[in-house]
Design a protein around this motif. Structure first.
Motif, short mmCIF file in Angstrom:
data_model
loop_
_atom_site.label_atom_id
_atom_site.label_comp_id
_atom_site.label_asym_id
_atom_site.label_seq_id
_atom_site.Cartn_x
_atom_site.Cartn_y
_atom_site.Cartn_z
N PRO A 197 -9.55 -12.25 -4.93
CA PRO A 197 -8.17 -12.37 -5.44
C PRO A 197 -7.88 -11.47 -6.63
CG PRO A 197 -9.47 -14.31 -6.00
CD PRO A 197 -10.29 -13.52 -5.04
N THR A 198 -8.94 -10.97 -7.30
CA THR A 198 -8.73 -10.10 -8.47
C THR A 198 -8.78 -8.61 -8.10
OG1 THR A 198 -11.09 -9.97 -9.06
CG2 THR A 198 -9.84 -11.85 -9.91
N GLY A 203 -2.56 -8.23 0.29
CA GLY A 203 -1.71 -9.23 -0.35
C GLY A 203 -1.78 -9.27 -1.86
N ASN A 204 -2.68 -8.51 -2.47
CA ASN A 204 -2.84 -8.55 -3.92
C ASN A 204 -1.90 -7.57 -4.62
OD1 ASN A 204 -4.80 -10.42 -3.47
ND2 ASN A 204 -6.51 -9.18 -4.21
N THR A 205 -1.66 -7.84 -5.90
CA THR A 205 -0.78 -6.99 -6.71
C THR A 205 -1.59 -5.92 -7.43
OG1 THR A 205 0.75 -8.84 -7.04
CG2 THR A 205 0.95 -6.97 -8.55
N SER A 212 3.08 -3.07 -7.58
CA SER A 212 3.26 -3.04 -6.12
C SER A 212 2.34 -4.08 -5.47
CB SER A 212 2.92 -1.66 -5.56
OG SER A 212 3.78 -0.68 -6.09
N VAL A 213 2.81 -4.66 -4.39
CA VAL A 213 2.02 -5.67 -3.67
C VAL A 213 1.53 -5.08 -2.36
CG1 VAL A 213 2.06 -7.95 -2.60
CG2 VAL A 213 3.36 -7.54 -4.70
N PRO A 249 -9.76 -4.27 5.41
CA PRO A 249 -9.22 -5.34 4.58
C PRO A 249 -10.33 -6.17 3.94
CG PRO A 249 -9.01 -5.91 6.91
CD PRO A 249 -9.47 -4.47 6.85
N ARG A 250 -11.53 -6.10 4.50
CA ARG A 250 -12.64 -6.90 3.96
C ARG A 250 -13.23 -6.26 2.70
NH1 ARG A 250 -16.75 -9.34 8.34
NH2 ARG A 250 -17.87 -9.58 6.36
#
Length: 350
Positions: A50-51, A57-59, A64-65, A113-114
């Motif tokens: 998430p970091t 999906g992260n900012t 930008s997302v 994406p992983r």
């Protein structure tokens, strides 16, 4: 006097792609080594972080997302070294203090994406997706009138300055041709003019006959530790067919490129049983509108590790003041890589 033996005696080797020389001192590899030779603890990363500013999906830092991408994802680098709208300007003081403005575009390619995967742990189809993006980006950027060279590359691992462990590469596309491709343009053009064949076609013919420096090969590509290698486990990936850039590859060749990238990077990881760091990049013809018939597309891999997961080669002393030097011969390095399994060390017992 004893007969010269390149496996025993100091000698210079010529790099026909750059026109430069390297000093090889094979006898030095026999000197006692008292430094550490240890494995590093296996790095465990989550499939999603998430970091991480590259995960789906992260900012990112600029707000930008990222979309919820499922394959590859390309975006303009938020901190690019090159910018498109740079005013034209220059300075020249006595012919010695010279500078000129440079414009270009920087992009980031997320391979997957992983968060926990790198090329050797991706499937052939997933790597083929990366190859397809390289082709699309080279064509898109190279078609721009303000871009004369498209440099696609990957810095893998903290040892090579990667700022994020998420599997990704970069593109720096610019108005001028950078120094290294410019050297190769000159050298390949001169060879082609004299022989009527590409330099790397003739080089590959020698290597595939000798086999001593071949690491891995398939129907369409060959990977060698080049005769003139500077880095301990440096490799050169070359297509058997003379093509100037990756847009000319057939579907079968694209699949073969994905296959051999996986085979090579698995061997790298298996060598010291770590996620093997390197800087790698594609070299292909400039996008300045000229045919550049002499250009032969290829990839360079420059890994820093020398004796173990924790012992790196550094350019110091004579190498910074004279010219590059190596102790481990390319033939020895190729053998070490060649004998590695094509099954990733993490999956040996699966």
């Amino acid at each position: 006097m004893a007969e010269f033996d390149s496996a025993e005696h100091p000698h210079r080797r010529y790099n026909p792609l750059s026109g430069e020389w390297i000093l090889v001192s094979p006898h030095r590899s026999k000197r006692p080594w008292q430094g550490q030779q240890e494995k590093t603890a296996a790095e465990e990363r989550p499939t999603y972080d998430p970091t991480c500013y590259l995960c789906p999906g992260n900012t990112r830092a600029n707000g930008s997302v990222n979309p919820a991408y499922e394959g590859t994802f390309v975006f303009d680098n938020d901190f690019a070294a090159l910018m498109p709208d740079v005013p034209v300007g220059s300075m020249n003081v006595g012919g010695l203090l010279r500078a000129e403005s440079e414009s270009g575009v920087g992009r980031v390619i997320c391979f997957s994406p992983r968060h926990d995967l790198t090329l050797p742990e991706m499937t052939p189809d997933e790597i083929r997706g990366v190859v397809d993006v390289w082709i699309q980006q080279y064509k898109e950027l190279g078609d721009r009138p303000d871009i004369n060279y498209v440099q696609i590359f990957e810095n893998k691992g903290q040892a090579m300055g990667a700022s994020n462990p998420h599997p990704h590469g970069q593109i720096w596309a610019q108005r001028t041709v950078p120094v290294e491709p410019a050297k190769e343009t000159v050298q390949q053009a001169a060879y082609f003019a004299e022989h009527g064949r590409s330099l790397l076609s003739d080089y590959l013919e020698i290597e595939t006959k000798e086999k001593t420096r071949v690491v891995v090969e398939n129907e369409h590509f060959v990977v060698v530790v080049p005769f003139w290698a500077v880095w301990p486990y440096e490799t050169l990936l070359v297509p058997r067919r003379h093509v100037q850039d990756i847009t000319q590859l057939t579907d079968a060749e694209k699949d073969a490129l994905a296959d051999i990238l996986r085979q090579l990077t698995i061997r790298y990881d298996n060598l010291f049983e770590i996620s093997f760091p390197y800087s790698a990049g594609l070299h292909q013809r400039p996008t300045d509108g000229q045919a550049h018939e002499s250009w032969h597309f290829h990839m360079h891999f420059f890994p820093p590790l020398l004796r173990s997961a924790t012992v790196r080669k550094f350019m110091v002393g004579y190498e910074m003041l004279g010219n590059p030097q190596r102790d481990v011969t390319p033939e020895f390095a190729a053998e070490r890589l060649r004998i590695q399994s094509d099954v990733h060390y993490k999956h040996v017992n699966d």
